[in-house]
Design an enzyme around this catalytic site. Sequence first.
Site, PDB file in Angstrom:
ATOM      1  N   GLU A  69       0.831  -1.119   0.052  1.00 12.65           N
ATOM      2  CA  GLU A  69      -0.070  -0.089  -0.136  1.00 12.65           C
ATOM      3  C   GLU A  69       0.942   1.269   0.115  1.00 12.65           C
ATOM      4  O   GLU A  69       2.019   1.170   0.890  1.00 12.65           O
ATOM      5  CB  GLU A  69      -0.758  -0.002   1.047  1.00 12.65           C
ATOM      6  CG  GLU A  69      -2.263  -0.861   1.202  1.00 12.65           C
ATOM      7  CD  GLU A  69      -3.093  -0.725   2.476  1.00 12.65           C
ATOM      8  OE1 GLU A  69      -3.955  -1.209   2.419  1.00 12.65           O
ATOM      9  OE2 GLU A  69      -2.184  -0.207   3.538  1.00 12.65           O
ATOM     10  N   ASP A 213      -9.601   9.417 -22.133  1.00 13.51           N
ATOM     11  CA  ASP A 213      -9.789   7.952 -21.827  1.00 13.51           C
ATOM     12  C   ASP A 213      -9.440   7.291 -22.852  1.00 13.51           C
ATOM     13  O   ASP A 213      -9.873   6.890 -23.866  1.00 13.51           O
ATOM     14  CB  ASP A 213     -11.181   7.738 -21.745  1.00 13.51           C
ATOM     15  CG  ASP A 213     -11.096   6.143 -20.916  1.00 13.51           C
ATOM     16  OD1 ASP A 213     -10.046   5.370 -20.842  1.00 13.51           O
ATOM     17  OD2 ASP A 213     -12.297   5.774 -20.729  1.00 13.51           O
ATOM     18  N   LYS A 242      -4.658  -3.992 -23.893  1.00 13.17           N
ATOM     19  CA  LYS A 242      -5.148  -3.916 -25.159  1.00 13.17           C
ATOM     20  C   LYS A 242      -4.083  -3.745 -26.109  1.00 13.17           C
ATOM     21  O   LYS A 242      -3.278  -4.675 -26.137  1.00 13.17           O
ATOM     22  CB  LYS A 242      -6.165  -2.685 -25.260  1.00 13.17           C
ATOM     23  CG  LYS A 242      -7.419  -2.868 -24.220  1.00 13.17           C
ATOM     24  CD  LYS A 242      -8.693  -1.950 -24.254  1.00 13.17           C
ATOM     25  CE  LYS A 242      -9.827  -2.098 -23.174  1.00 13.17           C
ATOM     26  NZ  LYS A 242     -10.661  -1.041 -23.033  1.00 13.17           N
TER      27      LYS A 242
HETATM   28  C1  LIG Z   1     -11.646  -0.868 -22.165  1.00 14.88           C
HETATM   29  C2  LIG Z   1     -12.047   0.632 -21.737  1.00 14.88           C
HETATM   30  C3  LIG Z   1     -12.225   0.941 -20.478  1.00 14.88           C
HETATM   31  C4  LIG Z   1     -11.939   0.009 -19.286  1.00 14.88           C
HETATM   32  O1  LIG Z   1     -11.118  -0.841 -19.022  1.00 14.88           O
HETATM   33  P1  LIG Z   1     -11.430  -2.223 -17.974  1.00 14.88           P
HETATM   34  O2  LIG Z   1      -9.899  -2.345 -17.927  1.00 14.88           O
HETATM   35  O3  LIG Z   1     -12.255  -2.930 -18.459  1.00 14.88           O
HETATM   36  O4  LIG Z   1     -11.851  -1.681 -16.588  1.00 14.88           O
HETATM   37  C5  LIG Z   1     -12.473   2.452 -19.936  1.00 14.88           C
HETATM   38  N1  LIG Z   1     -12.510   3.174 -21.144  1.00 14.88           N
HETATM   39  C6  LIG Z   1     -12.526   2.956 -22.376  1.00 14.88           C
HETATM   40  C7  LIG Z   1     -12.729   3.996 -23.272  1.00 14.88           C
HETATM   41  C8  LIG Z   1     -12.300   1.403 -22.698  1.00 14.88           C
HETATM   42  O5  LIG Z   1     -12.215   1.219 -23.934  1.00 14.88           O
END
Ligand SMILES: *Cc1c(COP(=O)(O)O)cnc(C)c1O
Length: 420
Positions: A69, A213, A242
Amino acid sequence: MSVTTAAHATAAQAAGLDALRRQDPEIADVILAEEARQASSLQLIAAENFTSPAVLAALGSPLANKYAEGYPGARHHGGCELVDVAERIACERAAALFGAEHANVQPHSGSSAVLAAYAALLRPGDTVLAMGLTHGGHLTHGSPANFSGRWFDFVGYGVDGESGLIDYGQVRALAREHHPRAIVCGSISYPRHPDYAAFREIADEAGAYLIADAAHPIGLVAGGAAPNPVPYADVVCATTHKVLRGPRGGMILCGAELAERIDRAVFPFTQGGAQMHTVAAKAVAFAEAGAPAFTAYAHQVVANARVLAAGLLTEGLTVTTGGTDTHLITADPAPLGVDGQAARSRLAAAGLVLDTCALPWGDARGIRLGTAAVTTQGMREAEMARIAVLFGVVLREERDAREVLAEVRELTRTYPPYPG
Ligand SMILES: *Cc1c(COP(=O)(O)O)cnc(C)c1O
């Protein structure tokens, strides 16, 4: 299926699975069967990829045992000296890779990163302008089923009905009307690059924070195949699993002036102990993504997606925005007489695995696919053209799914995710 015949990422992993199988065959068999499924069908889910054996090694390491932590040099637990080194390296590599002043590599997922960004910049009840959910916004962009929709007042912008492109005039008009505290750019299904400079200008005019994002394109950014949001956004949220091809997890990039607020918003505000095995695996992935081979990979991902999108158009599907600049394609199979749900199951039966997604028009769902995983396997334009033809054949039910599956298997044998 036995441990010795499956194509494992590494010999060490095979040995570990052998031991697991002796102790817990029930779970070992699930893992082995999933490994075989991944290797014998085509993973066209736009958010998925195959991590390297080195990333898997870090994930399966004893760092998983460590409680940590806090942050390097300021932990709530003893014995963190060594994991501190790993986290410092991960942060330095991420900051250098994306040209950011500060990186936080602790978010457990992309959603956790977005939650922390909101926590750092917003108060409950604040207005946030983000892409509408039916136009490609993520759950964390104001879904009523998600904390974001419950705690904040989201206003959605969308894409132009004709071109499928973000309507910046609408974004600007909504910002003027609603005075949001933050504007979010980023999507789960938009196949083009956001115009970060335009978003910055609109945010400045509205006195709003700009949150990018970049969960999907951040890997393309690392490889120089997509514009970098870091110079424009106050905070960049991303995933590491990803196109970036790292472990499942999230990260946040920001300027020095927001560093402390972001760090506190991650821990202790929204998370507990960091997952140090994942943090170490992120460091490994950042180093891989900084190498020349990854630049070539990222460009090939986009080249492959362009060919696949063109092939789907030829097969008669409607492709949103008419193509792609990224790894991602959103398409409507309706012209072939099938909706997204039915398309997904027909394609799955033929070993072509992908998602359904909302379409910016009507209520019917479309399909979303991407080329990150198949490009990691070494497939190129010729294979993409072949896959597009298989889509047409399967969706029009011209051949039995099992026949197509045999052809898919042949492709996966030529391009295994983890060549032995
Ligand atoms: C994949 C994604 C997320 C979330 O990712 P997780 O690891 O599944 O929580 C958030 N915002 C966008 C635009 C995404 O494509």
